[in-house]
Every structure is written in structure tokens, then in C-alpha cells.
Scaffold this active site. Structure first.
Site, PDB file in Angstrom:
ATOM      1  CE  LYS A  70     -29.967  -0.494  24.071  1.00 15.79           C
ATOM      2  NZ  LYS A  70     -30.781  -1.625  24.597  1.00 15.79           N
TER       3      LYS A  70
ATOM      4  CG  ASP B 115       0.514  -1.164   8.323  1.00 11.59           C
ATOM      5  OD1 ASP B 115      -0.109  -0.084   8.260  1.00 11.59           O
ATOM      6  OD2 ASP B 115      -0.005  -2.262   8.043  1.00 11.59           O
TER       7      ASP B 115
ATOM      8  CB  ALA C 134      -0.946  -0.013   1.205  1.00  7.72           C
ATOM      9  CB  ALA C 135       3.040   2.841   2.526  1.00  8.70           C
TER      10      ALA C 135
ATOM     11  CB  CYS D 156      -8.581  -5.083   4.680  1.00 12.72           C
ATOM     12  SG  CYS D 156      -7.470  -3.983   5.588  1.00 12.72           S
TER      13      CYS D 156
ATOM     14  CB  VAL E  87      16.057  -4.388   2.410  1.00 17.27           C
ATOM     15  CG1 VAL E  87      16.988  -3.319   2.979  1.00 17.27           C
ATOM     16  CG2 VAL E  87      15.740  -4.089   0.948  1.00 17.27           C
TER      17      VAL E  87
ATOM     18  CB  SER F 291      -0.151  -3.294  -5.512  1.00 19.49           C
ATOM     19  OG  SER F 291      -1.057  -2.232  -5.445  1.00 19.49           O
TER      20      SER F 291
ATOM     21  CG  ASN G 245      -3.411   2.962   0.040  1.00 21.43           C
ATOM     22  OD1 ASN G 245      -2.910   2.771  -1.059  1.00 21.43           O
ATOM     23  ND2 ASN G 245      -3.955   1.983   0.746  1.00 21.43           N
TER      24      ASN G 245
ATOM     25  CD1 TRP H  94     -35.192  15.662  15.316  1.00 21.87           C
ATOM     26  CD2 TRP H  94     -33.201  16.658  15.123  1.00 21.87           C
ATOM     27  NE1 TRP H  94     -35.387  16.999  15.518  1.00 21.87           N
ATOM     28  CE2 TRP H  94     -34.179  17.645  15.408  1.00 21.87           C
ATOM     29  CE3 TRP H  94     -31.877  17.061  14.956  1.00 21.87           C
ATOM     30  CZ2 TRP H  94     -33.871  19.000  15.528  1.00 21.87           C
ATOM     31  CZ3 TRP H  94     -31.567  18.400  15.081  1.00 21.87           C
ATOM     32  CH2 TRP H  94     -32.544  19.352  15.362  1.00 21.87           C
TER      33      TRP H  94
END
Length: 443
Positions: free
Chosen positions: A359, A281, A10-11, A42, A80, A38, A303, A432
Site C-alpha cells: 500500500k 477489434d 476507430a481503426a 468508451c 458487407v 468515428s 486507432n 519515492w
């Protein structure tokens, strides 16, 4: 300009795409020890449940797409092991050949994500014991969850534990969750967690609280989970204890880290080392309500941070505005949503706050099919500035938790909620909205 990115999910790939968009002369190299880039981690529990047909469906772009369409040198099987910020090089091992590699950079991004926490339990090398983080993990779980598996034990009651409990129960297996503490989903307060416990039990999930797993027994395959209070027969184990930043390879680099091992970054996603950035992460996440660095690893944050890191590596000056701790999860017939601070966190920070619970119906009460939700609101006693919200119910929880998250981002008060112009029609809402109902009672 040579850009090197460690991490192909992701990153890392959000950053890579920003770089190639903004710097047409960029030489971008990405390094990942796996062979799949990629993908949506989730979504993996839903592959196991069969709701998503294949792990192929959660892959956003293939490695070949990054190579051929975008000109990114996307390397796989490259682990790495060290960075040298003075020499501006990264080095490591090509896993398939055991050969070493050394690659120079002008700007470096560390986007190595997080690894599942799995203590060195006695018997942890037995077959039938799994963690879930990657597509290979998913395939291994699917391979082992055969017809001979009747009883599954999940260690940990966080989001992955809950999602997997539901997914595995849908496969017709008996599911037990063993939790070290006294509640599931401990990012919720204990009173709200009772609703989760009730839903679990109604769906046949066995809950074991306040027991610490010590190890496993079996011949070649796991047969027993051993805790500090007893033993439980099982055919399969999933460890869902949590995750930790994948940053061990940075030992000795002088990189500034958080106590949890995440890389400290500033709003530009820069680390304490020159020309080295971090995102996702493996990095810290500034919390807007707490006003300090935190660690809440989520795909959405990864991301966003990756995008900002890529923009800045390519010459921009963009900042990450921070998180408010928003998350949502499906658990059988419930939706669990939360944002901002829990009571526990507000106590730890010494905030002077009040709590209100109520509620409400997700749509007009007279319209057929309405469902109940339980809302909990936390706010500053003096100013009524919002601190956090938790909502558990059926339909409509995600909509309300997103409104609360937006309100927290803009530092709104209870009275401000009453002024929001929210959509209304009987099939979608009451006149409401539930968040305004709870605000109206206390403002």
C-alpha cells in the site's frame, strides 16, 4: 489506387485518414452498416449517467466531414456479406433498399470491430433487455430507463458492466450484477478484485456470483431473470457479457483466424490474403509479454493498428509493435488499473515469477488530501524482469500504471524502476514514487 475500408469507426477511419494524407490520388471508399462514423464508444456509459450531455459529444467527425472535407466516399447502411480476394471485390446489401452492391478494390482493410456477446437466452426477445456498443444502443437504453424502472440487472462484471453499474446507480436505480464466475473484473487477480467488491457493496450494488443466466420471464416486458440457482425480479436488463470479433462474414474466404475468431495479422497489419489488411477489434493483437498473438479489444489499440494499416496500404512499411495489456477504469471512488500479466496468466504461461503487494499514498503522506492505493507487482524470480502490475486506489493510479506500461514495453527490471527520474513535489508525489517504493522493497 482504389482503397476500400469495411468499418467506419476507430481503426477504419484512422486508416482512411492516413491514406488520404499519403496518397493524394487515392480513391477511398468506406462501408459501414450503421449511419454514424468515428465516435468514442468508451464514452457511452457516461452519456447514460448524464456526465456527457449527448451522444453528439462523442462523435469525432461526422460522415459529411469525411465526404466533403477529405473526399472519402463514406457510405452508410452498407452491410458487407462477402469478400472475393481473387476478384478483388466486396459485396453486400444496402440495408435501406435491400439492393445488392459490388465494389472493386486494389487494397482492402477489414475494420469491422466486435459485437456484444448475447447467447440465445429463452425470453431474450422481451422488451427491456439491452446491450451497449453503439450510439443507437445508447439511445434505446436512455429511452427505456424511465421513472418506472426501479431495479436494473446487469449480466456480467467486466469493464462495461462496472461502468454501467455506476452510471445507472447515479440515476437512482437499484443495481444488481450477476456474474458467472466468483469475481468482478476477472482481468484482475482475485485478491485485488476484493477491493472492487467492497466498493460495489458500499455503493449499494447487489452482487450475485457463481450463477449462470438461463433466460428471462415476462409478458411483453422483462420481469424476471432466471439463473441456474434462482430467479430475480427486475425492470431492466443490460447484458455485458463481453464481445467477439465481427468476422462471421469471412467464412469460406480462407482467411487465417485465431481460435476466438479474430483475423490473424502480421506486424504490417496484413492478413493471409493478398492486398487485404485488418485492424482493430476484429484483428489479433501481438502481446509483447506473452510473445504471441492475443485478443484484447481496446480503442487505443484500434486507432494505432488502423493508422499503421493505412500507412502501409498507401505504400509504407511500418510495423505495429504490440500491446502489453494496459487498461484503466473508473468505478465509483476507485480507479482500477492494470498492465502486463496477472498471476493467473503467468501461471498459464508457466512463468517462474514472484509477487509483491504494497500500500502507498498517491502524494506525500503529510500533504492534505492524500489517498491510498494498493499495488501488486509480478516479476520474474531470477532476473526480476517485470511481468505485470495491478493498482487499485483513488487519485494517481493512472499515472503509475502508465509508467509500469512503459517499463514493460522496454523490458525493465525492478532495479531499473529505481533509476527512473520521476516528478516530485508534495502535492503530486512522495520523494519515492509508489512504484519505486514497491521496487525498493524487493530489489
Amino acid at each position: 489506387m482504389k482503397y476500400v475500408i469495411i468499418g467506419g469507426d476507430a481503426a477504419g477511419m484512422s486508416a482512411a485518414m492516413e491514406i488520404v494524407r499519403r496518397d493524394k490520388q487515392a480513391e477511398v471508399t468506406t462501408l459501414d452498416k450503421g449511419h454514424i462514423y468515428s465516435y468514442g464508444q468508451c464514452g457511452l456509459p457516461y452519456v447514460i449517467a448524464g456526465r456527457i450531455p449527448s451522444t453528439d459529444n462523442v462523435i469525432a467527425r461526422s460522415v459529411d466531414t469525411f465526404r466533403k472535407k477529405y473526399g472519402i466516399d463514406a457510405k452508410t447502411g452498407h452491410n458487407v456479406t462477402n469478400i472475393d480476394s481473387e476478384a478483388k471485390t466486396v459485396s453486400g446489401i444496402v440495408l435501406e433498399t435491400d439492393e445488392s452492391f459490388h465494389i472493386s478494390y486494389d487494397r482492402l482493410l477489414i475494420a469491422t470491430g466486435a459485437n456484444p456477446i448475447f447467447p440465445n437466452f429463452e425470453g431474450s426477445d422481451l422488451a427491456g433487455i439491452h446491450t451497449l456498443k453503439t450510439i443507437p444502443d445508447t439511445k434505446a437504453i436512455l429511452n427505456d430507463l424511465n421513472d418506472s424502472v426501479k431495479q436494473v440487472t446487469i449480466i456480467g462484471g467486466g469493464y462495461i458492466g462496472l461502468e454501467m453499474a455506476e452510471s445507472i446507480a447515479e440515476l437512482g436505480k437499484k443495481v444488481r450484477i450477476i456474474q458467472l464466475g466468483n469475481q468482478l473484473a476477472d482481468i484482475f487477480d482475485e485478491d485485488m478484485a476484493e477491493l472492487i467488491h467492497e466498493e460495489a457493496r458500499q455503493n449499494g450494488i447487489e452482487l450475485i456470483f457463481n450463477e449462470e443466466v438461463k433466460g428471462f420471464k415476462g409478458k411483453d416486458h422483462v420481469q424476471t431473470v432466471v439463473t441456474d440457482k434462482g430467479e430475480y425480479e427486475t425492470d431492466f436488463v443490460l447484458a455485458a457479457i463481453g464481445v467477439k470479433p465481427n468476422t462471421n462474414f469471412l467464412d469460406g474466404t480462407g482467411m487465417h483466424m485465431t481460435p476466438k475468431g479474430a483475423i490473424l495479422v502480421n506486424p504490417y497489419m496484413e492478413t493471409s490474403l493478398e492486398n487485404v489488411y485488418a485492424a482493430g477489434d476484429c484483428a489479433s493483437h501481438f502481446h509483447r509479454i506473452k510473445q504471441k498473438d492475443d485478443y484484447i479489444p481496446l480503442g487505443t489499440t484500434a486507432n494505432k493498428q488502423g493508422r499503421i494499416a493505412g500507412m502501409n496500404m498507401a505504400g509504407g512499411a511500418n510495423t505495429f509493435k504490440g500491446i502489453v495489456g494496459t487498461s484503466v477504469v473508473k468505478f465509483f471512488h476507485l480507479t482500477l488499473g492494470r498492465t502486463g500479466l496477472s498471476e493467473k496468466e503467468a501461471d498459464e504461461l508457466g512463468f517462474d515469477y514472484e509477487v509483491h503487494k504494497q500500500k502507498a499514498k498517491d502524494i506525500a503522506g503529510y500533504y492534505p488530501g492524500n489517498q491510498e492505493m494498493q499495488l501488486k507487482l509480478i516479476y520474474e524470480k531470477k532476473t526480476q524482469k517485470l511481468f505485470g502490475a495491478q493498482i487499485i486506489g483513488g487519485n494517481g493510479v493512472d499515472k503509475r500504471i502508465d509508467v509500469f506500461a512503459t517499463a514493460l514495453y522496454h523490458e525493465m527490471t525492478l532495479n531499473d524502476l529505481l533509476d527512473l527520474d520521476l516528478a516530485y513535489a508534495p502535492p503530486f508525489n512522495g520523494v519515492w514514487d509508489p512504484i519505486q517504493q514497491i521496487a525498493k522493497r524487493k530489489s
